[in-house]
Design a protein around this motif. Structure first.
Motif, PDB file in Angstrom:
ATOM      1  N   GLU A  56       0.781  -1.244   0.113  1.00 20.14           N
ATOM      2  CA  GLU A  56       0.089   0.169   0.153  1.00 20.14           C
ATOM      3  C   GLU A  56       0.818   1.339  -0.103  1.00 20.14           C
ATOM      4  OE1 GLU A  56      -3.191   0.210  -0.605  1.00 20.14           O
ATOM      5  OE2 GLU A  56      -3.353  -2.105  -0.631  1.00 20.14           O
ATOM      6  N   ARG A  59       2.006   1.740  -3.413  1.00 22.13           N
ATOM      7  CA  ARG A  59       0.753   2.335  -4.152  1.00 22.13           C
ATOM      8  C   ARG A  59       0.435   3.717  -3.939  1.00 22.13           C
ATOM      9  NH1 ARG A  59      -3.469  -2.655  -3.393  1.00 22.13           N
ATOM     10  NH2 ARG A  59      -2.466  -4.015  -4.799  1.00 22.13           N
ATOM     11  N   SER A  60       0.689   4.169  -2.776  1.00 24.00           N
ATOM     12  CA  SER A  60       0.273   5.414  -2.465  1.00 24.00           C
ATOM     13  C   SER A  60       1.174   6.582  -3.178  1.00 24.00           C
ATOM     14  CB  SER A  60       0.267   5.739  -0.982  1.00 24.00           C
ATOM     15  OG  SER A  60       1.838   5.653  -0.640  1.00 24.00           O
ATOM     16  N   ARG A  62       3.903   7.727  -2.047  1.00 21.30           N
ATOM     17  CA  ARG A  62       4.848   8.273  -1.073  1.00 21.30           C
ATOM     18  C   ARG A  62       6.420   8.083  -1.239  1.00 21.30           C
ATOM     19  NH1 ARG A  62       5.327   7.944   4.751  1.00 21.30           N
ATOM     20  NH2 ARG A  62       3.909   6.381   4.905  1.00 21.30           N
ATOM     21  N   LYS A 119       4.709   9.971   7.364  1.00 17.98           N
ATOM     22  CA  LYS A 119       3.559  10.430   6.740  1.00 17.98           C
ATOM     23  C   LYS A 119       3.570  11.895   7.470  1.00 17.98           C
ATOM     24  CE  LYS A 119      -1.336   9.483   7.285  1.00 17.98           C
ATOM     25  NZ  LYS A 119      -1.553   9.546   5.649  1.00 17.98           N
ATOM     26  N   ARG A 157      -8.140   1.247   9.891  1.00 16.15           N
ATOM     27  CA  ARG A 157      -8.382   0.523   8.869  1.00 16.15           C
ATOM     28  C   ARG A 157     -10.115   0.411   8.688  1.00 16.15           C
ATOM     29  NH1 ARG A 157      -6.960  -6.019   8.097  1.00 16.15           N
ATOM     30  NH2 ARG A 157      -7.783  -6.359   6.125  1.00 16.15           N
ATOM     31  N   GLU A 160     -11.006   3.881   7.384  1.00 18.62           N
ATOM     32  CA  GLU A 160     -10.757   4.125   5.816  1.00 18.62           C
ATOM     33  C   GLU A 160     -11.806   3.340   5.314  1.00 18.62           C
ATOM     34  OE1 GLU A 160      -9.554   4.385   2.096  1.00 18.62           O
ATOM     35  OE2 GLU A 160      -9.780   2.367   3.001  1.00 18.62           O
ATOM     36  N   HIS A 165     -13.539  10.638   6.230  1.00 17.96           N
ATOM     37  CA  HIS A 165     -12.748  11.508   5.777  1.00 17.96           C
ATOM     38  C   HIS A 165     -11.569  11.722   6.462  1.00 17.96           C
ATOM     39  CE1 HIS A 165     -17.003  12.477   4.295  1.00 17.96           C
ATOM     40  NE2 HIS A 165     -16.315  12.363   3.119  1.00 17.96           N
ATOM     41  N   ALA A 188      -3.866   0.839   5.282  1.00 20.53           N
ATOM     42  CA  ALA A 188      -5.173   1.818   5.167  1.00 20.53           C
ATOM     43  C   ALA A 188      -4.587   3.241   5.652  1.00 20.53           C
ATOM     44  CB  ALA A 188      -6.306   1.427   6.118  1.00 20.53           C
ATOM     45  N   GLU A 190      -2.290   4.685   4.487  1.00 18.48           N
ATOM     46  CA  GLU A 190      -1.624   5.515   3.474  1.00 18.48           C
ATOM     47  C   GLU A 190      -2.886   6.116   2.628  1.00 18.48           C
ATOM     48  OE1 GLU A 190       1.528   5.386   2.924  1.00 18.48           O
ATOM     49  OE2 GLU A 190       1.908   4.161   4.444  1.00 18.48           O
ATOM     50  N   HIS A 191      -3.988   5.787   2.932  1.00 18.96           N
ATOM     51  CA  HIS A 191      -5.231   6.501   2.343  1.00 18.96           C
ATOM     52  C   HIS A 191      -6.063   7.225   3.076  1.00 18.96           C
ATOM     53  CE1 HIS A 191      -3.738   3.629  -0.844  1.00 18.96           C
ATOM     54  NE2 HIS A 191      -4.066   2.646  -0.059  1.00 18.96           N
ATOM     55  N   LEU A 192      -5.744   7.427   4.534  1.00 22.44           N
ATOM     56  CA  LEU A 192      -6.689   8.233   5.350  1.00 22.44           C
ATOM     57  C   LEU A 192      -6.001   9.398   5.693  1.00 22.44           C
ATOM     58  CD1 LEU A 192      -9.414   7.950   6.740  1.00 22.44           C
ATOM     59  CD2 LEU A 192      -8.129   7.114   8.901  1.00 22.44           C
TER      60      LEU A 192
END
Length: 289
Positions: A56, A59-60, A62, A119, A157, A160, A165, A188, A190-192
């Motif tokens: 992940e 994929r992000s 970063r 992050k 997790r 997300e 949000h 998760a 990475e996406h929140l």
């Protein structure tokens, strides 16, 4: 709890703000007030542990400083991860298992650890802008003193997965975004969007001023199944021992509970998060075409 008891003013304010925000860029306008104070762009952690979390992370998009792979383990599920890292120009370093064990602590590393650029935290206002950019009612999670990194990772997790949000955590007396949290979130994180604030109670007040309704998850409250959460919502989850702090509980608009039918009197905080967030997400989306 009925919608007519929720009050018209907050609803009207929120609808007016949503109308003004649709189509706007996600960046805050110059001079805009920041709902959490200067709590953005703070970082901690750095090691991303395990195959799912590393996948992940890659994929992000970063930045990744290097990939540490256990010597002799460039096979099976590690092959595509190593290949993607090489394609992106990320150094791949074969490392003894002993060193990986030391970096991971008690977390199973599965032969791979990424050393990532840490992050960045966002401001609470930026979380609300994410909701506005999506044209959705805010769904925010507030972790009021969660101390166990596995619990926080699981809450991330859940949040997300339910389309929240963002998540708000306190600076003190709680776990931060450690490598164990990253691992427990199974990628998760990475996406929140995550904000870190000095004072949860003060942030609750700011969120209320912005039109959100605050729901504290505690025993003795209203049954969540009969609670109207088709609103701009922030759900407060308390610490493993003490629950939601007294001051935050007093500042919340509503106390909601999950009925228990067995011998135990409460769920683990991450389990409670899953139940409440699924209900809030369902209510907010059920009227959409």
């Amino acid at each position: 709890m009925q919608k007519e008891h929720m009050g018209k003013k907050k609803r009207e304010n929120f609808e007016a703000r949503q109308g003004a925000s649709r189509g706007a860029p996600t960046r805050a306008p110059r001079g805009a007030a920041r709902v959490g104070g200067n709590d953005a762009a703070q970082t901690e952690g750095g090691a991303v542990i395990g195959r799912n979390a590393v996948r992940e992370l890659l994929r992000s998009g970063r930045a990744v400083d290097k990939l540490l792979v256990q010597s002799g383990e460039r096979e099976g599920a590690l092959v595509p991860l190593v290949g993607e890292a090489i394609a992106r120009g990320i150094p791949v370093v074969e490392t003894e298992r002993r060193k990986l064990d030391m970096l991971a602590g008690h977390v199973p590393h599965q032969g791979i650890i990424a050393m990532a650029a840490e992050k960045e935290y966002v401001s609470v206002e930026q979380i609300l802008e994410i909701a506005a950019a999506r044209g959705e009612k805010p769904l925010v999670v507030i972790a009021d003193g969660i101390a166990d990194p596995h619990n926080l990772g699981a809450v991330i997790r859940c949040a997300e997965g339910c389309g929240a949000h963002g998540l708000i955590i306190p600076k003190r007396h709680a776990v931060g975004l450690t490598p164990v949290v990253t691992k427990a979130s199974a990628g998760a994180i990475e996406h929140l969007a995550i904000a870190k604030v000095t004072n949860i109670a003060a942030t609750v007040e700011k969120l209320k001023e912005a039109g959100l309704w605050i729901f504290a998850a505690e025993a003795g409250g209203s049954d969540f199944r009969h609670t109207d959460m088709d609103l701009p919502v922030a759900i407060v989850l308390g610490s493993e021992g003490a629950g939601v702090s007294e001051l935050v509980r007093k500042k919340s608009d509503f106390i909601v509970s999950i009925p228990m039918y067995g011998k135990v009197n409460s769920f683990n905080v991450s389990t409670a998060a899953a139940v409440l967030l699924c209900e809030a997400a369902y209510q907010q989306r059920k009227g959409r075409s």
